[in-house]
Design an enzyme around this catalytic site. Sequence first.
Site, mmCIF file in Angstrom:
data_model
loop_
_atom_site.group_PDB
_atom_site.id
_atom_site.type_symbol
_atom_site.label_atom_id
_atom_site.label_comp_id
_atom_site.label_asym_id
_atom_site.label_seq_id
_atom_site.Cartn_x
_atom_site.Cartn_y
_atom_site.Cartn_z
ATOM 1 N N TYR A 91 0.823 -1.206 0.000
ATOM 2 C CA TYR A 91 0.000 0.000 0.000
ATOM 3 C C TYR A 91 0.851 1.247 0.000
ATOM 4 C CZ TYR A 91 0.908 0.912 4.980
ATOM 5 O OH TYR A 91 1.510 1.201 6.174
ATOM 6 N N HIS B 215 -1.139 -21.077 0.465
ATOM 7 C CA HIS B 215 -0.085 -20.118 0.789
ATOM 8 C C HIS B 215 0.757 -19.731 -0.424
ATOM 9 C CE1 HIS B 215 -1.307 -21.319 4.761
ATOM 10 N NE2 HIS B 215 -0.490 -20.444 5.318
ATOM 11 N N LYS C 251 6.488 -1.957 1.881
ATOM 12 C CA LYS C 251 5.313 -1.350 2.528
ATOM 13 C C LYS C 251 4.131 -2.299 2.403
ATOM 14 C CE LYS C 251 3.253 3.227 3.178
ATOM 15 N NZ LYS C 251 3.327 3.181 4.639
ATOM 16 N N GLU D 282 12.087 2.671 14.052
ATOM 17 C CA GLU D 282 11.231 3.737 13.506
ATOM 18 C C GLU D 282 9.985 3.779 14.374
ATOM 19 O OE1 GLU D 282 9.824 2.746 9.470
ATOM 20 O OE2 GLU D 282 10.158 0.628 9.942
ATOM 21 N N LEU E 201 11.224 1.300 6.877
ATOM 22 C CA LEU E 201 10.599 1.803 5.655
ATOM 23 C C LEU E 201 11.304 3.091 5.220
ATOM 24 C CD1 LEU E 201 8.125 1.321 3.746
ATOM 25 C CD2 LEU E 201 7.077 3.223 4.967
HETATM 26 N N1 PDD Z 1 2.747 5.148 7.355
HETATM 27 N N2 PDD Z 1 7.431 3.927 8.816
HETATM 28 C C1 PDD Z 1 6.335 3.155 8.757
HETATM 29 C C2 PDD Z 1 6.365 1.799 9.399
HETATM 30 C C3 PDD Z 1 5.176 3.621 8.101
HETATM 31 O O1 PDD Z 1 4.076 2.860 8.039
HETATM 32 C C4 PDD Z 1 5.181 4.924 7.527
HETATM 33 C C5 PDD Z 1 3.984 5.465 6.794
HETATM 34 C C6 PDD Z 1 6.350 5.703 7.638
HETATM 35 C C7 PDD Z 1 6.440 7.074 7.038
HETATM 36 O O2 PDD Z 1 6.461 7.002 5.637
HETATM 37 P P1 PDD Z 1 5.934 8.203 4.727
HETATM 38 O O3 PDD Z 1 6.733 9.402 5.102
HETATM 39 O O4 PDD Z 1 6.220 7.745 3.356
HETATM 40 O O5 PDD Z 1 4.475 8.396 5.041
HETATM 41 C C8 PDD Z 1 7.456 5.162 8.265
HETATM 42 C C9 PDD Z 1 1.549 5.557 6.665
HETATM 43 C C10 PDD Z 1 1.275 7.015 6.807
HETATM 44 C C11 PDD Z 1 0.402 4.665 7.116
HETATM 45 O O6 PDD Z 1 0.683 3.515 7.436
HETATM 46 O O7 PDD Z 1 -0.742 5.096 7.110
#
Ligand code: PDD
Length: 283
Positions: free
Chosen positions: A33, A102, A148, A181, A206
């Site tokens: 996603y 699977h 992601k 993170e 990520l």
């Molecule tokens: N989340 N780390 C993780 C584990 C994340 O799921 C996200 C983003 C980020 C930040 O990435 P970005 O700057 O590209 O949004 C870091 C989104 C917002 C979500 O899961 O809704």
Amino acid sequence: MSRIAYVNGSYVPTADAFVHINDRGFQFADGVYEGITVRRKQMIDLEPHLDRLWRSMRELKMDAPMARGPMRIVLRELIRRNRISDGFLYLQVTRGEAVRDHAFPEFSIPSFVATCRRLNLAGVRARATGGIAVSTQPDIRWGRCDVKSTSLLPNILAKQAAREAGGFEAVLVDNDGYVTEGSSTNMWIVTHNGVLKTRSTEDNILAGITRARVKSIAKKLQIQVEEESFSVNEALSAQEMFLTSSTSCAMPIVELDGQKIGDGTPGPVAKRLVEAYFDFMDD
Ligand code: PDD
């Protein structure tokens, strides 16, 4: 809530937007996603988001549901149909529908759904004025956090635990006491020398799009950035701490596990980056 969703070729009212129970996203979280911020009807950093989506699909050997050109059109159309000015676009691709097994199905058509809801960016900015409290939680995720994936159970459990501890976000910590993170954000500190530190994207996190943008903004502002892991203890004694993500932009952290960071108010570097990030979005 998104009023109109895009589901495999059609724009449909959200109440009528469904995928099949045999969709591998539903059965196995076999999906990827993206979340993209919309500011004044414009998608922020659209191309890096699409680059990352295509990379995630490649890494999981998943076919793209359509080419990038048509996907850009679908996303623009969703913003228009939902009459969004400031919002959040959610895009999800799964390996599609197949009898549960699977191993990858021999044949399946990838499923693509997207929604667009309002996002109160003025509220995000207001929250940044006071800063947020966060709570550490063990990072129990897998070794491919660079992808992601919609497989987010450890992330949601950590976020929930943080919320129950009175924090806005969970700071994930590895077995050696280093911050990886956030549960849905990237983490940063400002050292006593005024240097920004954030974990390397080579180190099982990520590659945040906001992280990359803030890194380039910091360079322009001549703020030094080191991509290096920092421990919870380093964070506790840091000058400042903040996080980045599409929905939170740059967000000062003023309290970690009940202990003040710096003087317990947003620091000057984080405040400058919040300003600069909003300026970038409004450009
Ligand atoms: N989340 N780390 C993780 C584990 C994340 O799921 C996200 C983003 C980020 C930040 O990435 P970005 O700057 O590209 O949004 C870091 C989104 C917002 C979500 O899961 O809704």
